[in-house]
Motif scaffolding. Structure first.
Motif, PDB file in Angstrom:
ATOM      1  N   THR A   1      42.572  36.579  40.792  1.00 46.83           N
ATOM      2  CA  THR A   1      42.303  37.956  41.205  1.00 46.83           C
ATOM      3  C   THR A   1      42.752  38.911  40.105  1.00 46.83           C
ATOM      4  OG1 THR A   1      44.460  38.409  42.214  1.00 46.83           O
ATOM      5  CG2 THR A   1      42.807  37.281  43.593  1.00 46.83           C
TER       6      THR A   1
ATOM      7  N   ALA B   1      47.478  47.090  40.768  1.00 47.95           N
ATOM      8  CA  ALA B   1      46.910  46.858  42.093  1.00 47.95           C
ATOM      9  C   ALA B   1      45.808  47.858  42.429  1.00 47.95           C
ATOM     10  CB  ALA B   1      48.021  46.925  43.147  1.00 47.95           C
TER      11      ALA B   1
ATOM     12  N   THR C   1      43.265  42.719  50.831  1.00 48.47           N
ATOM     13  CA  THR C   1      43.135  41.444  50.143  1.00 48.47           C
ATOM     14  C   THR C   1      42.193  41.632  48.958  1.00 48.47           C
ATOM     15  OG1 THR C   1      43.443  40.217  52.201  1.00 48.47           O
ATOM     16  CG2 THR C   1      42.465  39.037  50.363  1.00 48.47           C
ATOM     17  N   ALA C   2      42.659  41.266  47.774  1.00 45.41           N
ATOM     18  CA  ALA C   2      41.867  41.470  46.565  1.00 45.41           C
ATOM     19  C   ALA C   2      40.761  40.430  46.454  1.00 45.41           C
ATOM     20  CB  ALA C   2      42.763  41.411  45.335  1.00 45.41           C
TER      21      ALA C   2
ATOM     22  N   LEU D   1      45.088  40.897  40.407  1.00 42.74           N
ATOM     23  CA  LEU D   1      46.550  40.904  40.469  1.00 42.74           C
ATOM     24  C   LEU D   1      47.139  39.712  39.729  1.00 42.74           C
ATOM     25  CD1 LEU D   1      47.031  41.972  44.199  1.00 42.74           C
ATOM     26  CD2 LEU D   1      46.760  43.403  42.163  1.00 42.74           C
TER      27      LEU D   1
ATOM     28  N   ALA E   1      42.141  46.786  41.645  1.00 39.73           N
ATOM     29  CA  ALA E   1      41.532  45.618  42.303  1.00 39.73           C
ATOM     30  C   ALA E   1      40.458  46.043  43.303  1.00 39.73           C
ATOM     31  CB  ALA E   1      42.605  44.798  43.004  1.00 39.73           C
TER      32      ALA E   1
END
Length: 239
Positions: free
Chosen positions: A10, A18, A2-3, A12, A21
């Protein structure tokens, strides 16, 4: 994974890879770490306390996780989220936090604002601290540039360039000029600043000209106004 997030934003949702992150459990930074063991004015400390709700590391961009070549001057770029409770971007905090790190930092400032309809809307504004062009031998000076507030869904960043230096300039251009083109950035920033100054002059001279009663004074003001308008036309800023 989970970012890490600042509000609902975020790395993302911004459109970054990705692999850049930061994980949620590693993203939160205590506000106190920025001033607890450092000399800081009471005014600045008050801004940390009253205007800043939270600080979150959203992303860390390096050659290894972006697919870009390393830069000559830029080796990593941090993306930091500031959840603020004030109406404007806290420029003093952006300047202070940037000064603590040698690497470049892009700030995403997030706020929740009440709408006229009685609802709430989440908005973000980008900010960056960038050195001003200086002559060799002169002390380096910096300025914090701030973009406009936008809805979260309209807040994006594009990772563009062949290396980290080009990516840094591109990200700066996106914050300052709303363009992903980082070429000749300092010259373009200076041109925008010159145009903004001329626009202010033009508005003042136009008002002074309309108010002037003495013919000689009106002619003198008009001559200055005509010159400023010609400059703006030459720069493509006036029809």
């Amino acid at each position: 994974m989970t970012a890490a997030s600042c509000g609902t934003l975020t790395a993302l949702t911004l459109g970054l890879p990705a692999g850049t992150a930061i994980a949620e459990e590693k993203g939160t930074l205590p506000k106190q770490m920025f001033y607890a063991k450092r000399p800081i004015s009471s005014k600045l400390k008050q801004r940390f306390t009253n205007d800043l709700e939270s600080v979150t590391m959203l992303a860390l961009l390096r050659a290894a996780n972006t697919g870009l070549a390393d830069g000559a001057a830029t080796h990593e770029i941090l993306l930091m989220g500031l959840k603020v409770s004030c109406e404007e971007v806290p420029v003093e905090l952006v300047d202070y936090i940037s000064h603590m790190r040698n690497c470049g930092i892009i700030f995403v400032c997030c706020r929740t604002r009440a709408t006229e309809e009685g609802g709430r809307v989440e908005e973000c504004a980008l900010a960056v601290r960038r050195p001003l062009p200086t002559k060799p031998g002169y002390e380096k000076r910096f300025r914090v540039y701030v973009g406009p507030w936008r809805p979260v869904a309209q807040t994006t960043l594009e990772l563009k360039g062949q290396n980290m230096d080009e990516a840094w300039d591109s990200l700066n251009a996106q914050v300052i000029l709303d363009s992903s083109d980082g070429a000749d950035l300092d010259a373009r920033i200076a041109r925008r600043s010159e145009i903004a100054g001329l626009v202010v002059q033009e508005a003042k001279l136009a008002k002074d000209h309309s108010r002037a009663k003495d013919p000689a004074q009106r002619n003198e003001i008009y001559s200055k106004l005509h010159k400023v308008r010609n400059q703006l036309r030459q720069m493509g800023a006036l029809d």
